[in-house]
Design a protein around this motif. Structure first.
Motif, PDB file in Angstrom:
ATOM      1  N   PRO A   1     -24.523   3.415   4.716  1.00 43.79           N
ATOM      2  CA  PRO A   1     -23.541   3.470   3.618  1.00 43.79           C
ATOM      3  C   PRO A   1     -23.047   2.048   3.159  1.00 43.79           C
ATOM      4  CG  PRO A   1     -22.884   4.837   5.488  1.00 43.79           C
ATOM      5  CD  PRO A   1     -24.125   4.013   5.885  1.00 43.79           C
ATOM      6  N   GLU A   2     -22.964   2.006   1.655  1.00 46.55           N
ATOM      7  CA  GLU A   2     -22.658   0.618   1.085  1.00 46.55           C
ATOM      8  C   GLU A   2     -21.134   1.132   0.313  1.00 46.55           C
ATOM      9  OE1 GLU A   2     -25.298  -0.487  -1.758  1.00 46.55           O
ATOM     10  OE2 GLU A   2     -25.098   1.267  -3.102  1.00 46.55           O
ATOM     11  N   ILE A   3     -20.364   0.050   0.250  1.00 41.44           N
ATOM     12  CA  ILE A   3     -19.301   0.368  -0.430  1.00 41.44           C
ATOM     13  C   ILE A   3     -19.360   0.178  -1.912  1.00 41.44           C
ATOM     14  CG2 ILE A   3     -18.907  -2.329  -0.883  1.00 41.44           C
ATOM     15  CD1 ILE A   3     -15.958   0.130   0.246  1.00 41.44           C
ATOM     16  N   VAL A   4     -18.515   1.204  -2.382  1.00 43.75           N
ATOM     17  CA  VAL A   4     -18.516   1.479  -3.946  1.00 43.75           C
ATOM     18  C   VAL A   4     -17.243   0.629  -4.502  1.00 43.75           C
ATOM     19  CG1 VAL A   4     -18.375   3.047  -5.907  1.00 43.75           C
ATOM     20  CG2 VAL A   4     -19.817   3.626  -3.594  1.00 43.75           C
ATOM     21  N   LYS A   5     -16.195   0.930  -4.045  1.00 45.98           N
ATOM     22  CA  LYS A   5     -14.937   0.077  -4.398  1.00 45.98           C
ATOM     23  C   LYS A   5     -14.079   0.037  -3.341  1.00 45.98           C
ATOM     24  CE  LYS A   5     -13.134   4.329  -6.479  1.00 45.98           C
ATOM     25  NZ  LYS A   5     -12.574   4.814  -7.890  1.00 45.98           N
ATOM     26  N   CYS A   6     -13.226  -0.819  -3.364  1.00 45.90           N
ATOM     27  CA  CYS A   6     -11.747  -0.755  -2.561  1.00 45.90           C
ATOM     28  C   CYS A   6     -10.624  -0.927  -3.299  1.00 45.90           C
ATOM     29  CB  CYS A   6     -12.156  -1.851  -1.461  1.00 45.90           C
ATOM     30  SG  CYS A   6     -12.027  -3.355  -1.916  1.00 45.90           S
ATOM     31  N   LYS A   7      -9.402  -0.394  -2.807  1.00 50.10           N
ATOM     32  CA  LYS A   7      -8.249  -0.343  -3.711  1.00 50.10           C
ATOM     33  C   LYS A   7      -7.101  -0.869  -2.983  1.00 50.10           C
ATOM     34  CE  LYS A   7      -6.435   3.478  -5.164  1.00 50.10           C
ATOM     35  NZ  LYS A   7      -6.136   4.555  -6.064  1.00 50.10           N
ATOM     36  N   GLY A   8      -6.236  -1.694  -3.111  1.00 50.48           N
ATOM     37  CA  GLY A   8      -4.960  -2.200  -2.586  1.00 50.48           C
ATOM     38  C   GLY A   8      -3.781  -1.289  -2.996  1.00 50.48           C
ATOM     39  N   CYS A   9      -2.511  -1.748  -2.678  1.00 53.22           N
ATOM     40  CA  CYS A   9      -1.226  -1.359  -3.289  1.00 53.22           C
ATOM     41  C   CYS A   9      -0.492  -2.338  -3.520  1.00 53.22           C
ATOM     42  CB  CYS A   9      -0.767  -0.349  -2.190  1.00 53.22           C
ATOM     43  SG  CYS A   9      -0.067  -1.482  -0.672  1.00 53.22           S
ATOM     44  N   THR A  10       0.663  -1.816  -4.242  1.00 43.32           N
ATOM     45  CA  THR A  10       1.405  -2.781  -4.940  1.00 43.32           C
ATOM     46  C   THR A  10       2.573  -2.916  -3.937  1.00 43.32           C
ATOM     47  OG1 THR A  10       1.181  -1.759  -7.250  1.00 43.32           O
ATOM     48  CG2 THR A  10       3.496  -3.110  -6.587  1.00 43.32           C
ATOM     49  N   ILE A  11       2.651  -4.191  -3.370  1.00 44.23           N
ATOM     50  CA  ILE A  11       3.802  -4.668  -2.785  1.00 44.23           C
ATOM     51  C   ILE A  11       5.246  -4.960  -3.303  1.00 44.23           C
ATOM     52  CG2 ILE A  11       4.343  -6.180  -0.747  1.00 44.23           C
ATOM     53  CD1 ILE A  11       1.565  -6.781  -0.318  1.00 44.23           C
ATOM     54  N   ASP A  12       6.253  -3.968  -2.959  1.00 40.43           N
ATOM     55  CA  ASP A  12       7.450  -4.483  -3.589  1.00 40.43           C
ATOM     56  C   ASP A  12       8.240  -5.431  -2.991  1.00 40.43           C
ATOM     57  OD1 ASP A  12       6.863  -2.276  -5.516  1.00 40.43           O
ATOM     58  OD2 ASP A  12       7.518  -0.591  -3.998  1.00 40.43           O
ATOM     59  N   TRP A  13       7.942  -6.630  -3.295  1.00 41.51           N
ATOM     60  CA  TRP A  13       8.629  -7.600  -2.984  1.00 41.51           C
ATOM     61  C   TRP A  13      10.142  -7.884  -3.216  1.00 41.51           C
ATOM     62  CZ3 TRP A  13       6.131 -10.363   0.897  1.00 41.51           C
ATOM     63  CH2 TRP A  13       4.532 -10.379   0.980  1.00 41.51           C
TER      64      TRP A  13
ATOM     65  N   GLY B   1     -15.061   7.940   2.739  1.00 45.80           N
ATOM     66  CA  GLY B   1     -14.613   6.768   2.679  1.00 45.80           C
ATOM     67  C   GLY B   1     -13.320   6.864   3.874  1.00 45.80           C
ATOM     68  N   PHE B   2     -12.448   5.850   3.826  1.00 50.29           N
ATOM     69  CA  PHE B   2     -11.265   5.829   4.757  1.00 50.29           C
ATOM     70  C   PHE B   2     -10.188   5.028   3.934  1.00 50.29           C
ATOM     71  CE2 PHE B   2     -13.977   2.183   5.756  1.00 50.29           C
ATOM     72  CZ  PHE B   2     -12.959   1.185   6.174  1.00 50.29           C
ATOM     73  N   THR B   3      -9.123   5.377   4.573  1.00 49.07           N
ATOM     74  CA  THR B   3      -7.955   4.359   4.172  1.00 49.07           C
ATOM     75  C   THR B   3      -7.282   3.955   5.570  1.00 49.07           C
ATOM     76  OG1 THR B   3      -7.687   5.847   2.217  1.00 49.07           O
ATOM     77  CG2 THR B   3      -5.537   4.350   2.927  1.00 49.07           C
ATOM     78  N   LEU B   4      -6.827   2.676   5.329  1.00 51.50           N
ATOM     79  CA  LEU B   4      -5.773   1.834   6.281  1.00 51.50           C
ATOM     80  C   LEU B   4      -4.340   1.918   5.938  1.00 51.50           C
ATOM     81  CD1 LEU B   4      -8.151  -1.197   6.953  1.00 51.50           C
ATOM     82  CD2 LEU B   4      -8.054   0.824   8.226  1.00 51.50           C
ATOM     83  N   TYR B   5      -3.493   2.356   7.002  1.00 45.61           N
ATOM     84  CA  TYR B   5      -2.148   2.580   6.621  1.00 45.61           C
ATOM     85  C   TYR B   5      -1.599   1.374   7.576  1.00 45.61           C
ATOM     86  CZ  TYR B   5      -2.913   6.973   4.387  1.00 45.61           C
ATOM     87  OH  TYR B   5      -3.280   7.961   3.340  1.00 45.61           O
ATOM     88  N   PHE B   6      -0.849   0.421   6.946  1.00 43.84           N
ATOM     89  CA  PHE B   6      -0.212  -0.380   7.818  1.00 43.84           C
ATOM     90  C   PHE B   6       1.246  -0.095   7.751  1.00 43.84           C
ATOM     91  CE2 PHE B   6      -4.082  -2.480   6.588  1.00 43.84           C
ATOM     92  CZ  PHE B   6      -4.443  -3.429   7.632  1.00 43.84           C
ATOM     93  N   HIS B   7       2.110   0.394   8.906  1.00 40.80           N
ATOM     94  CA  HIS B   7       3.384   0.604   8.851  1.00 40.80           C
ATOM     95  C   HIS B   7       4.279  -0.691   9.382  1.00 40.80           C
ATOM     96  CE1 HIS B   7       1.915   4.939   9.219  1.00 40.80           C
ATOM     97  NE2 HIS B   7       0.740   4.387   9.614  1.00 40.80           N
ATOM     98  N   PHE B   8       5.291  -0.507   8.295  1.00 43.78           N
ATOM     99  CA  PHE B   8       6.263  -1.669   8.750  1.00 43.78           C
ATOM    100  C   PHE B   8       7.634  -1.055   8.887  1.00 43.78           C
ATOM    101  CE2 PHE B   8       2.782  -3.926   6.695  1.00 43.78           C
ATOM    102  CZ  PHE B   8       2.792  -5.182   7.130  1.00 43.78           C
ATOM    103  N   GLU B   9       8.570  -1.712   9.929  1.00 45.33           N
ATOM    104  CA  GLU B   9      10.093  -1.523   9.880  1.00 45.33           C
ATOM    105  C   GLU B   9      10.561  -2.092   8.623  1.00 45.33           C
ATOM    106  OE1 GLU B   9      10.984  -2.780  13.890  1.00 45.33           O
ATOM    107  OE2 GLU B   9      10.825  -5.088  13.164  1.00 45.33           O
ATOM    108  N   PRO B  10      11.661  -1.563   8.616  1.00 43.43           N
ATOM    109  CA  PRO B  10      12.509  -2.426   7.656  1.00 43.43           C
ATOM    110  C   PRO B  10      12.758  -3.926   7.596  1.00 43.43           C
ATOM    111  CG  PRO B  10      13.899  -0.296   8.358  1.00 43.43           C
ATOM    112  CD  PRO B  10      12.409  -0.652   9.267  1.00 43.43           C
ATOM    113  N   ASN B  11      12.712  -4.613   6.783  1.00 42.70           N
ATOM    114  CA  ASN B  11      12.476  -6.200   6.711  1.00 42.70           C
ATOM    115  C   ASN B  11      12.988  -6.809   5.551  1.00 42.70           C
ATOM    116  OD1 ASN B  11      10.009  -6.827   4.799  1.00 42.70           O
ATOM    117  ND2 ASN B  11       9.551  -5.264   6.266  1.00 42.70           N
ATOM    118  N   ASP B  12      13.022  -7.939   5.749  1.00 44.38           N
ATOM    119  CA  ASP B  12      13.996  -8.579   4.496  1.00 44.38           C
ATOM    120  C   ASP B  12      13.032  -9.370   3.347  1.00 44.38           C
ATOM    121  OD1 ASP B  12      16.387  -8.633   5.709  1.00 44.38           O
ATOM    122  OD2 ASP B  12      15.893 -10.416   6.866  1.00 44.38           O
ATOM    123  N   TYR B  13      11.413  -8.745   3.494  1.00 42.78           N
ATOM    124  CA  TYR B  13      10.541  -9.238   2.497  1.00 42.78           C
ATOM    125  C   TYR B  13      10.032  -8.210   1.486  1.00 42.78           C
ATOM    126  CZ  TYR B  13      10.380 -12.893   6.192  1.00 42.78           C
ATOM    127  OH  TYR B  13      10.693 -13.874   6.944  1.00 42.78           O
TER     128      TYR B  13
END
Length: 417
Positions: free
Chosen positions: A270-282, A231-243
Motif C-alpha cells: 500500500p502507498e499513501i495517497v494523501k494525509c490530512k491534519g486538523c486546525t489547532i485552535d490556539w 486508511g487510518f486516523t490518529l487521535y491525540f487526546h489532550f486534557e484542558p490546557n492553556d495552549y
C-alpha cells in the motif's frame, strides 16, 4: 656430450635472472605489481580521469547486459508469459494487503478495552488493583535477593533496622502529609515516550514539551476498505490546557493498494495517497508554530526609522498536524522537498500506529527501543556502508566519544508502505 661446468652454468643462469626480477618487481597473489598499483593510483588521483570513470559507471546503472536481447524469439515469448504470471501474482498481493487491513479493523475492537484501561491508569481516573499489578519485575526481584543476602551475611544490619523504627515513626506523619501531593496516574507518560524515541524526539522543541505534558492518550481508528482504498486516523487526546481549546487533534491517512497501471511491477504494498491534519485552535499568544520577529526599516527619503513586526514559521512538533497538500491528478509530480516531507510524515504516522500505540508502556520504560527505528513495512540494509573515512558506521556508534549529528527538525509533512 656437454661439459659439466657448462651445463652447471646454463642451469643456474636463469635462476639468477629470475631472482633479480622478483626482487625488483613484487608480484602479489592476484598478479598485480607495485608499479602497476602506483600507476593506477596516479590515474585515480586525477580529477578528470576520476570524473570520467564515475560518469561511465553512472551511465551503466540499470543498463541491460545484452543477454536478454540476444535470446531467441521463442524464449522471449516465454518470458512474456512469466511476466503475465507475475502481474497476476502482484494483483493477488494487492488483495492480500486489503484483507490484512480488514483484519486490522476487526481486531481493533478487541484491543480497544485494553487501551481504554491503559488510559484510565495513565490519567489516574482508575487505580489498578493488586491483582492487576501482579506482574514480575526483574529489578524488584534483584533488590529482594540482594536484601536477603545482606541480612543473612550481616546480622548487624538487622539490628540497625530496629534502631531506625523510631525515626521511621517520626517520618510517618510527614509521609502522610506528602501523600496528598503525590501525582495521580503516570505523569508525562506520552511525553516521556516521545522523548525516548529518536524518530520523534528530534522534532520536539523545548516549547512543545509543556503542551505534550497534557497529552493523555493516542488512539487509532481504521477506515473500512472500499475496493483498494483504505486508511487510518490518529487521535491525540489532550486534557484542558492553556495552549489550545481542542480536546482532540487528528491526523488522517489515506492509502491505496493496487499496482500502478503504467508500472505494475514496482508495487511493494500500500502507498499513501494523501494525509490530512486538523486546525489547532490556539489561544491568543500561545501558538508555538509561529514566532514574531521585529525588523527596523529606514525611510529612504525622510531618513526616519520604524520597527515592523513580522510573523514567521517556528520549529515545532505541532506542524505534524499541518502537512503539505497533495496535488490532485495522476500526472502531477511533487516537488522534491514536499515529497520528502510527505515521506517523513507517513513514516512517523505509520510508526505511531504500528508500534507506539500497541506497545506504549514498553517505549515508556525503554524496553522497546532496541529496534524501534526500523519501520515494519520497510527494512533497509546497511551492510558495507562506510563513512567518508572508510570506517564502518557501527564503529562510530560504539565509540564512547561519538556524538550523533543533526539538529531538531519539524515533522512535516506519506511514504509508500
Amino acid at each position: 656430450m656437454a661439459d659439466p661446468e657448462t651445463a652447471k652454468d646454463t642451469k643456474t643462469d636463469p635462476e639468477e635472472v629470475e631472482d633479480v626480477d622478483e626482487g625488483s618487481e613484487e608480484v602479489g597473489e592476484d598478479g598485480r605489481t607495485a608499479a602497476g598499483d602506483n600507476i593506477t593510483n596516479q590515474y585515480l588521483q586525477n580529477p578528470q580521469v576520476l570524473a570520467a570513470i564515475q560518469s561511465k559507471l553512472g551511465s551503466m546503472v540499470g543498463a541491460p547486459s545484452g543477454y536478454i536481447a540476444s535470446l531467441p524469439k521463442v524464449v522471449k515469448r516465454r518470458i512474456k508469459a512469466l511476466k503475465k504470471l507475475q502481474f497476476e501474482a502482484t494483483k493477488i498481493e494487492a488483495d492480500f494487503y486489503v484483507q490484512v487491513h480488514k483484519l486490522e479493523c476487526e481486531y481493533a475492537a478487541k484491543y480497544a478495552p485494553l487501551y481504554d484501561k491503559r488510559k484510565e491508569i495513565v490519567t489516574g481516573s482508575t487505580e489498578p488493583t493488586e491483582d492487576e499489578c501482579d506482574w514480575p519485575s526483574d529489578e524488584e526481584e534483584e533488590e529482594e535477593a540482594i536484601g536477603e543476602e545482606a541480612k543473612l551475611s550481616n546480622t548487624q544490619e538487622a539490628l540497625k533496622d530496629k534502631v531506625k523504627v523510631e525515626d521511621e515513626k517520626k517520618d510517618e506523619a510527614k509521609t502522610e502529609a506528602k501523600a496528598e501531593e503525590d501525582p495521580s496516574g503516570i505523569p508525562q507518560f506520552w511525553l516521556t515516550i516521545f522523548k525516548n524515541v529518536d524518530m520523534l524526539t528530534e522534532y520536539i522543541q523545548d516549547h512543545d514539551e509543556p503542551i505534550l505534558q497534557h497529552l493523555t492518550d493516542i488512539t487509532v481508528k481504521y477506515t473500512d476498505p472500499v475496493s483498494s482504498v483504505m486508511g487510518f486516523t490518529l487521535y491525540f487526546h489532550f486534557e484542558p490546557n492553556d495552549y489550545f481549546t481542542n480536546t482532540v487533534l487528528t491526523k488522517e491517512y489515506t492509502m491505496r493498494s493496487d499496482p500502478d497501471e503504467t508500472d505494475p511491477f514496482s508495487f511493494e504494498g500500500p502507498e499513501i495517497v494523501k494525509c490530512k491534519g486538523c486546525t489547532i485552535d490556539w489561544k491568543k499568544g500561545k501558538d508555538v508554530t509561529v514566532k514574531a520577529i521585529k525588523k527596523k526599516q529606514k525611510h529612504k527619503g525622510r531618513g526616519t526609522t520604524r520597527t515592523v513586526t513580522k510573523t514567521v514559521k517556528n520549529e515545532s512538533f505541532f506542524h505534524f498536524f499541518n502537512p503539505p497538500a497533495v496535488p490532485e491528478g495522476d500526472d502531477v509530480e511533487l516537488d522534491e522537498e514536499v515529497e520528502a516531507q510527505l515521506t517523513n510524515d507517513f513514516e512517523i504516522g505509520h510508526f505511531i500506529r504500528e508500534r507506539l500505540v500497541p506497545r506504549a508502556v514498553l517505549y515508556f520504560t525503554g524496553e522497546a527501543l532496541d529496534d524501534e527505528e526500523i519501520p515494519t513495512y520497510r527494512m533497509y540494509e546497511d551492510d558495507g556502508m562506510e563513512d567518508e573515512d572508510g570506517d564502518d558506521e557501527e564503529d562510530d556508534e560504539n565509540d564512547p566519544d561519538y556524538e550523533p549529528k543533526g539538529d531538531r527538525k519539524t515533522p512535516g509533512e506519506c511514504k509508500q508502505q
